[in-house]
Design a protein around this motif. Sequence first.
Motif, mmCIF file in Angstrom:
data_model
loop_
_atom_site.group_PDB
_atom_site.id
_atom_site.type_symbol
_atom_site.label_atom_id
_atom_site.label_comp_id
_atom_site.label_asym_id
_atom_site.label_seq_id
_atom_site.Cartn_x
_atom_site.Cartn_y
_atom_site.Cartn_z
ATOM 1 N N VAL A 37 13.455 16.033 -35.557
ATOM 2 C CA VAL A 37 12.880 16.699 -36.722
ATOM 3 C C VAL A 37 11.889 15.782 -37.420
ATOM 4 O O VAL A 37 10.773 16.177 -37.781
ATOM 5 C CB VAL A 37 13.975 17.149 -37.705
ATOM 6 C CG1 VAL A 37 13.351 17.656 -39.006
ATOM 7 C CG2 VAL A 37 14.832 18.241 -37.078
ATOM 8 N N GLY A 38 12.285 14.512 -37.599
ATOM 9 C CA GLY A 38 11.394 13.569 -38.270
ATOM 10 C C GLY A 38 10.100 13.350 -37.523
ATOM 11 O O GLY A 38 9.031 13.285 -38.115
ATOM 12 N N GLU A 39 10.201 13.236 -36.201
ATOM 13 C CA GLU A 39 9.002 13.008 -35.389
ATOM 14 C C GLU A 39 8.073 14.227 -35.400
ATOM 15 O O GLU A 39 6.853 14.090 -35.484
ATOM 16 C CB GLU A 39 9.404 12.653 -33.975
ATOM 17 C CG GLU A 39 10.072 11.303 -33.842
ATOM 18 C CD GLU A 39 10.671 11.067 -32.466
ATOM 19 O OE1 GLU A 39 11.105 9.934 -32.194
ATOM 20 O OE2 GLU A 39 10.680 12.040 -31.648
ATOM 21 N N ARG A 40 8.655 15.423 -35.323
ATOM 22 C CA ARG A 40 7.820 16.631 -35.255
ATOM 23 C C ARG A 40 7.229 16.970 -36.611
ATOM 24 O O ARG A 40 6.174 17.605 -36.692
ATOM 25 C CB ARG A 40 8.633 17.808 -34.732
ATOM 26 C CG ARG A 40 9.286 17.591 -33.375
ATOM 27 C CD ARG A 40 8.274 17.392 -32.257
ATOM 28 N NE ARG A 40 8.926 16.945 -31.030
ATOM 29 C CZ ARG A 40 9.391 17.760 -30.094
ATOM 30 N NH1 ARG A 40 9.253 19.068 -30.232
ATOM 31 N NH2 ARG A 40 9.962 17.262 -29.010
ATOM 32 N N ALA A 41 7.921 16.605 -37.673
ATOM 33 C CA ALA A 41 7.439 16.928 -39.014
ATOM 34 C C ALA A 41 6.361 15.960 -39.473
ATOM 35 O O ALA A 41 5.606 16.234 -40.402
ATOM 36 C CB ALA A 41 8.600 16.916 -40.011
ATOM 37 N N ALA A 42 6.308 14.791 -38.819
ATOM 38 C CA ALA A 42 5.360 13.768 -39.247
ATOM 39 C C ALA A 42 3.922 14.169 -38.952
ATOM 40 O O ALA A 42 3.640 14.882 -38.002
ATOM 41 C CB ALA A 42 5.694 12.451 -38.555
#
Length: 306
Positions: A301-306
Amino acid sequence: MTDGPGAPPSFAVIVVSFGSSGLLRRNLAAIDLSAEAAVVVVDCFSDAAERERVRALARERGWEAVLLDDNAGFGGGMNAGAARAIERGARVLVAINPDASIDPRSLSALVAAADADPMLLASPRIVSSTGEPWFAGADLYLDDGVTRGAAARERFPGAARREWATGACFAISTELWERLGGFDEEFFLYWEDIDLSQRALGLGARLELVEAAVATHDAGGTHAAAPGARAKSELYYYWNIRNRLLFAVKHLDADGVRRWQRSAPRVALGVVLRGGRRQLLTTAGPWRAYVRGLRDGRRIVGERAA
């Protein structure tokens, strides 16, 4: 590499195996197939001895064996098997797990439904080896990402939900399969069937439970910690927990992803408790899968939201 004969089939039965030669002999070999069918067994490499058992069984039964050099997961294995079946001319693809079986009449009904409507993802009713219902339609609830059987709909009236079809056994036209591009291999294990279902609905396809078709699922099959045990494997817990959040970032808006993140610890605990409470006192595996699944899901989630 592939082993096996090559007669053009009207449909193909595809099974992905990982250390499952015993289940293939017990379940797949018992299916009485017409001359119009092909069987494609995809062996995701586990060890040399198992590879030879699958190869020998395929030769004995006249199956096509697609022998992968590594473990491509369920989605990757199905994609490889489907590609071979399509090369051979199959119009309909039937996926079935090594721990499941289906009688000829049910198989015919399932194939006929998918053949008649190329925009249909057709599922049989699935029962356990003792006759208990195992699948009769299922829903994904969009508020928190919990999955429930279709029988739960009356208890949750008005809830936002989407149907999905289990990957344990289904039939699909090659036309629809190719439009979808097969399974998303990023899921590796679990949730790839929910993802495929959502993408199929997005294309305007329908999901249908074919009442005339019944398959039997061996509850002691591919993801139990031990044959006949209620507890699941650590991999079952891990990939179910991780892939829920992978699905969220692929299919939900930002608000939906945040909702699923907030509910992730609770839902993940529910996944682990599918194997019962006793296991939590005797092994660290479920807890390890719980922590790793949440960690890696949140990382996605963190990687895709960045």
